[in-house]
Design a protein around this motif. Structure first.
Motif, PDB file in Angstrom:
ATOM      1  N   ARG A 215       0.929  -1.207   0.075  1.00 23.70           N
ATOM      2  CA  ARG A 215       0.030  -0.117  -0.040  1.00 23.70           C
ATOM      3  C   ARG A 215       0.940   1.495   0.031  1.00 23.70           C
ATOM      4  NH1 ARG A 215      -0.513   1.948   5.559  1.00 23.70           N
ATOM      5  NH2 ARG A 215      -2.189   3.253   4.808  1.00 23.70           N
ATOM      6  N   TRP A 217       1.972   4.518   1.465  1.00 23.13           N
ATOM      7  CA  TRP A 217       2.084   5.284   2.701  1.00 23.13           C
ATOM      8  C   TRP A 217       1.976   6.808   2.370  1.00 23.13           C
ATOM      9  CZ3 TRP A 217       1.468   3.623   7.110  1.00 23.13           C
ATOM     10  CH2 TRP A 217       1.742   2.154   7.504  1.00 23.13           C
TER      11      TRP A 217
ATOM     12  N   GLY B  90       4.751  13.136  12.799  1.00 20.45           N
ATOM     13  CA  GLY B  90       4.975  14.049  11.897  1.00 20.45           C
ATOM     14  C   GLY B  90       5.880  15.233  12.349  1.00 20.45           C
ATOM     15  N   PHE B  92       9.095  17.279  12.687  1.00 18.00           N
ATOM     16  CA  PHE B  92      10.203  17.438  11.773  1.00 18.00           C
ATOM     17  C   PHE B  92      11.524  17.141  12.572  1.00 18.00           C
ATOM     18  CE2 PHE B  92      13.442  19.157   8.991  1.00 18.00           C
ATOM     19  CZ  PHE B  92      13.267  18.278   8.093  1.00 18.00           C
ATOM     20  N   LYS B  95      11.868  13.656  13.559  1.00 19.20           N
ATOM     21  CA  LYS B  95      12.265  12.872  12.391  1.00 19.20           C
ATOM     22  C   LYS B  95      13.791  13.027  12.578  1.00 19.20           C
ATOM     23  CE  LYS B  95       8.092  13.618   9.790  1.00 19.20           C
ATOM     24  NZ  LYS B  95       7.418  14.246   8.806  1.00 19.20           N
ATOM     25  N   VAL B  96      14.340  14.177  12.616  1.00 19.22           N
ATOM     26  CA  VAL B  96      15.754  14.558  12.194  1.00 19.22           C
ATOM     27  C   VAL B  96      16.280  13.770  13.440  1.00 19.22           C
ATOM     28  CG1 VAL B  96      17.328  16.518  12.612  1.00 19.22           C
ATOM     29  CG2 VAL B  96      15.253  16.591  11.376  1.00 19.22           C
ATOM     30  N   THR B  99      16.037   9.898  12.818  1.00 15.84           N
ATOM     31  CA  THR B  99      17.112   9.017  11.791  1.00 15.84           C
ATOM     32  C   THR B  99      18.482   9.586  11.946  1.00 15.84           C
ATOM     33  OG1 THR B  99      16.459  11.335  10.474  1.00 15.84           O
ATOM     34  CG2 THR B  99      14.991   9.322  10.301  1.00 15.84           C
ATOM     35  N   GLU B 155       1.148  -2.681  10.177  1.00 16.95           N
ATOM     36  CA  GLU B 155       1.409  -2.633   8.919  1.00 16.95           C
ATOM     37  C   GLU B 155       0.309  -2.757   7.892  1.00 16.95           C
ATOM     38  OE1 GLU B 155       4.506  -5.589   7.553  1.00 16.95           O
ATOM     39  OE2 GLU B 155       5.774  -4.944   9.166  1.00 16.95           O
ATOM     40  N   GLY B 158      -1.829   0.872   9.000  1.00 19.24           N
ATOM     41  CA  GLY B 158      -1.057   2.208   9.345  1.00 19.24           C
ATOM     42  C   GLY B 158      -1.247   2.738  10.582  1.00 19.24           C
ATOM     43  N   PRO B 177       3.678   4.620  12.159  1.00 24.26           N
ATOM     44  CA  PRO B 177       4.931   4.704  11.572  1.00 24.26           C
ATOM     45  C   PRO B 177       5.321   6.026  11.678  1.00 24.26           C
ATOM     46  CG  PRO B 177       3.087   4.613   9.793  1.00 24.26           C
ATOM     47  CD  PRO B 177       2.499   4.535  11.227  1.00 24.26           C
ATOM     48  N   LEU B 179       6.938   8.790   9.659  1.00 28.03           N
ATOM     49  CA  LEU B 179       6.921   9.013   8.145  1.00 28.03           C
ATOM     50  C   LEU B 179       7.914  10.111   7.874  1.00 28.03           C
ATOM     51  CD1 LEU B 179       2.859   9.191   7.747  1.00 28.03           C
ATOM     52  CD2 LEU B 179       4.477   7.309   6.974  1.00 28.03           C
ATOM     53  N   ALA B 180       8.903   9.984   6.767  1.00 26.12           N
ATOM     54  CA  ALA B 180       9.599  10.687   6.620  1.00 26.12           C
ATOM     55  C   ALA B 180      10.085  10.877   5.015  1.00 26.12           C
ATOM     56  CB  ALA B 180      10.973  10.710   7.149  1.00 26.12           C
ATOM     57  N   PRO B 181       8.932  11.159   4.034  1.00 28.33           N
ATOM     58  CA  PRO B 181       7.426  11.194   4.456  1.00 28.33           C
ATOM     59  C   PRO B 181       7.019   9.444   4.465  1.00 28.33           C
ATOM     60  CG  PRO B 181       7.965  11.752   2.358  1.00 28.33           C
ATOM     61  CD  PRO B 181       9.371  11.495   2.740  1.00 28.33           C
ATOM     62  N   LEU B 182       8.072   8.587   3.817  1.00 30.45           N
ATOM     63  CA  LEU B 182       7.457   7.335   3.848  1.00 30.45           C
ATOM     64  C   LEU B 182       7.884   6.660   5.361  1.00 30.45           C
ATOM     65  CD1 LEU B 182       8.776   6.050   0.376  1.00 30.45           C
ATOM     66  CD2 LEU B 182       6.528   6.768   1.076  1.00 30.45           C
ATOM     67  N   PRO B 183       7.423   5.549   5.688  1.00 25.82           N
ATOM     68  CA  PRO B 183       7.699   4.880   7.033  1.00 25.82           C
ATOM     69  C   PRO B 183       9.281   4.695   7.024  1.00 25.82           C
ATOM     70  CG  PRO B 183       5.699   3.743   6.065  1.00 25.82           C
ATOM     71  CD  PRO B 183       6.419   4.669   4.888  1.00 25.82           C
ATOM     72  N   TRP B 186       9.025   2.493  13.284  1.00 27.88           N
ATOM     73  CA  TRP B 186       7.824   2.340  14.122  1.00 27.88           C
ATOM     74  C   TRP B 186       7.893   3.405  15.487  1.00 27.88           C
ATOM     75  CZ3 TRP B 186       3.766   1.046  11.459  1.00 27.88           C
ATOM     76  CH2 TRP B 186       3.830   0.147  10.646  1.00 27.88           C
TER      77      TRP B 186
END
Lengths: 229, 596
Positions: A215, A217, B90, B92, B95-96, B99, B155, B158, B177, B179-183, B186
């Motif tokens: 799917r 995302w 979400g 940012f 996310k930084v 990752t 999975e 979502g 997930p 998202l960055a922007p994809l997973p 988790w």
């Protein structure tokens, strides 16, 4: 629409059969020889449906397979979407991210192949050069639903499938090539899609990839009030 | 009805009344109070049953509503948690940091965001299910993600929510997930299921909330609860199975309970136990019952006093009658029963009084008769009645008086008695005594004694009479004539029996002699001896009298002198006269005047 797709599919299959037959005849008659030739790769999902936006590329190949001066590609942001959704580039190429909306965007990537960030901007910033091959997922920090993909291919031999799921590689040197495919929703790593394809001089080789897709995302786009475009 | 006096008596008796089981009064009181207790008890029981039933129904409904609210709240809360997790994913900056690959940084960022959303635990896992960082186990670096099924569920959709039970509690876990922007990873956000959460839910649903972990072996463990600690164990033990409808639990504190599995799966290891205690709802009923109980107690008191009074009113005539009967039993007829009631009891009392009077009269008569029969042994019926009617027996006490004594017996009796058959002897004596006795009664003489063929009678005692000597002589004459008649019969049967009489006059001591059980009225003095001696001297048909007697009856009799006789026991010779008969011109006066 479905009928058209099926008709195309049938035609493709027939053509593909003819092509394989021809390739076999050519190989049998002429043996291997260094020459430029074409390759038509067909990508389908596990239900037999054509897969668009798949990048088919040649994995092997040395320095001669790279462009001496890679150009610049463009990934637009238009109407709060990345356009095109998937962009394939050769390693070393620069990509421009022109913002065609009236609002600012904040493009970023956390992908290992290229981490970068273009903080809120308007207009066209300097191009970003992609030095490493691999997939790069693009996002916009202020618009969660904006997802774009740049696939950095290791050679200049790559092509993307269209709506009919077929990618055409031209000017391939004759010989045996390792072909791979990449798609943003594929479930396995691109390395595992490798297949050897022999390309005859002035011939037209064929390849078929079957991908299981997952799917997409993507954050839902919910906008109320005045939109940017 | 009862006047002032019985009223006063009632109060007096009331104060000394002791409850005695079996007495009418106690039974009346017990009946009164028993009936009241029965009625009030029934009312109480009915109110209790109805109240309980209503409370149960209401509770079951409220609990069903509470369960719906609970479901909604839990869903809303879960959505809120998921929203918080999504917002986090979400972010940012996060996310930084996430990752960056630097564990301390990742851990620090997780903690920062955990506090930001108010979560209890945050974990970061790779897409292929390896734990990257866990705020609960900061030192842990590489380990499999402890709740892999959560990621599997996420999975597909979502986002996934589940209850994760660990050693020291349970968490509501939300996995989303990053998202960055994809997973790229988790994020699992955990909210502990604790007493605070239970309290929050209780405040909104108004039901007691407990969370139980049900192990694979069915063992239940309490994770969190709003119940006081003392009732937690019982709640766990009595919890109904998950997914069933509202149950009434009567063990321990009565309550209704509903077990709601957390999450859609009925086999979920964690269930929410929702309860409402009957005691809370019954509190107003309890107050009403308490009030009613108070009213009942007051009513009992008033009724008890009233019952005692009424019982008193009903039973005092009975007690009065009982007392009267006791008096009669003891022979006291003097105190009649005083009941002036115009009812059956009053009538009974009046009848009783009449009966008492009758008994007294009967006793009096009986006593008189007894006295009479006793007196009749010695005295003629007239005399006896005269003595009895005089009211006292003072005349019988010892005294000295001049009397006229008549002594008589049969000639030849001793010889006859030796030869005659006993039946003949007794028959003859009976005939003889009957004849003479009748005459003695007739002449109102006092019969002193029988001695076989002899008998002694005296006059002028115990009741004086004006002409004792005359009566004595007349009696003697009458006896002579009667025996003469009898003698003719005896002659025919071959018995040769004669009759002689002695009459003397003089002073004697008179009174009762003998002992208890055998008392005789006797005359003691020489006059009795004299008359006996004269009788002994008399030949057949002779009536021997003394000079003293003759003096008294000179006008009455035709007497002849027998000269002076020397009598045994008498030193001087005694002049003796034989009464040949009564003078004819006096014959009219032969019968004595009746006295009685």
């Amino acid at each position: 629409m479905m009928n058209l797709a099926r008709a195309l599919d049938r035609r493709c299959r027939r053509r593909w059969c003819l092509a394989v037959l021809a390739a076999l005849l050519v190989e049998a008659g002429m043996g291997s020889a260094l020459a430029l030739a074409g390759l038509e790769a067909s990508v389908r999902d596990d239900k037999g449906q054509p897969v668009s936006d798949a990048v088919v590329y040649v994995a092997s190949g040395g320095r001669e397979a790279r462009s001496p001066r890679p150009g610049t590609a463009v990934m637009d942001q238009q109407n709060k979407e990345f356009t095109p959704h998937v962009l394939a580039v050769e390693v070393g190429m620069g990509v421009e991210f022109p913002n065609r909306d009236r609002i600012r965007h904040h493009v970023y990537s956390f992908s290992p192949a290229k981490k970068f960030e273009l903080p809120l901007y308007i207009g066209t910033p300097p191009p970003v050069v992609f030095e490493n091959p691999g997939p790069v997922a693009l996002g916009c920090n202020i618009h969660d639903w904006m997802v774009g993909h740049i696939f950095v291919a290791p050679t200049r031999y790559f092509a993307m499938t269209g709506a009919e799921g077929v990618a055409r590689l031209t000017d391939l040197p004759a010989g045996v090539h390792e072909l791979r495919v990449w798609h943003p929703r594929m479930r396995i790593a691109t390395e595992k899609t490798a297949q050897q394809v022999t390309v005859e001089r002035a011939g037209e080789a064929k390849a078929v990839f079957v991908l299981r897709l997952q799917r997409e995302w993507r954050a839902p786009r919910r906008e109320y009030g005045p939109s940017g475009g | 009805m009862a006047g002032a006096a019985p009223g006063v008596r009632a109060v007096r008796r009331l104060t000394v009344w002791r409850p005695r089981f079996g007495s009418v009064r106690t039974r009346i009181v017990v009946l009164f109070l028993g009936l009241l207790v029965l009625v009030q008890g029934t009312v109480l029981v009915i109110i209790d049953l109805a109240g309980r039933q209503a409370a149960r129904t209401r509770l079951a409904e409220e609990l069903a509503v509470g369960a719906k609210v609970f479901d909604r709240l839990l869903a809303a809360r879960t959505e809120q948690l998921a929203e918080a997790a999504r917002l986090l994913s979400g972010d940012f900056g996060f996310k930084v940091a996430a990752t960056s690959g630097d564990h301390p940084t990742v851990l620090s960022a997780l903690n920062n965001h955990r506090v930001r959303v108010g979560a209890d635990r945050m974990m970061l896992a790779t897409l292929d299910g390896r734990l990257q960082a866990d705020t609960l186990q900061p030192e842990l670096r590489v380990a499999p993600f402890p709740f892999p099924e959560l990621l599997e569920a996420a999975e597909d959709t979502g986002q996934a929510v589940s209850i994760a039970v660990i050693e020291d509690g349970a968490y509501q876990l939300v996995a989303v997930p990053l998202l960055a922007p994809l997973p790229v990873a988790w994020i699992a956000v955990g909210f502990q299921i604790d007493d605070r959460m239970a309290r929050e839910l209780r405040d909104l649903t108004l039901v007691e909330v407990s969370f139980l972990h049900v192990g694979p072996d069915g063992h239940r463990r309490l994770l969190a609860s709003t119940l006081p600690s003392r009732s937690r164990q019982a709640a766990v033990a009595s919890a109904p199975p998950a997914g069933s409808s509202v149950s009434l639990i009567t063990a321990g504190d009565e309550h209704v309970a509903l077990a709601v599995p957390l999450g859609a799966d009925a086999q979920a290891p964690v269930v929410a136990l929702l309860q409402r205690s009957l005691a809370d709802v019954l509190a107003p009923l309890r107050r009403t019952q308490l009030l009613l109980l108070g009213v009942t107690a007051g009513g009992l008191l008033v009724s008890g006093v009233a019952a005692v009074f009424i019982a008193r009113r009903v039973t005092w005539p009975v007690l009065e009658l009982v007392a009267g009967a006791r008096r009669v039993e003891d022979g006291d007829y003097g105190d009649p029963i005083r009941i002036e009631q115009q009812d059956e009891l009053g009538e009974l009392a009046a009848t009783f009084n009449r009966m008492m009077l009758g008994l007294a009269e009967r006793d009096r008569v009986r006593a008189e008769l007894e006295r009479l029969s006793r007196l009749r042994r010695f005295f003629s019926p007239q005399l006896a009645e005269a003595i009895v009617s005089s009211g006292d027996e003072a005349v019988l006490t010892s005294h000295r008086r001049e009397i006229t004594v008549v002594f008589c017996d049969l000639r030849g009796f001793t010889a006859f008695a030796e030869t005659a058959a006993p039946e003949e002897l007794m028959g003859l004596l009976r005939e003889y005594h009957e004849a003479l006795g009748q005459l003695i009664f007739e002449f109102e003489g006092t019969l002193e004694r029988f001695t076989g063929d002899g008998l002694m009678v005296f006059f002028n005692d115990p009741l004086p009479c004006p002409d004792p000597a005359a009566r004595a002589v007349r009696l003697a004459d009458a006896m002579r004539r009667r025996t003469a008649e009898l003698s003719e019969g005896w002659q025919r049967r071959g018995y040769d029996l004669g009759f002689g009489v002695g009459v003397a006059m003089g002073y004697a001591t008179l009174g009762r002699i003998g002992f208890e059980g055998r008392v005789d009225y006797a005359a003691i003095g020489s006059v009795t001896n004299l008359s006996a001696r004269l009788c002994a001297e008399a030949r057949n048909g002779q009536i021997l009298i003394t000079q003293r007697v003759l003096t008294e009856v000179e006008d009455l009799v035709d007497a002849e002198s027998l000269g002076d006789l020397t009598l045994k026991g008498f030193q001087r010779p005694v002049p003796v006269f034989n009464v040949r008969g009564l003078r004819a011109d006096r014959a009219g006066a032969a019968a004595p005047a009746r006295t009685g």
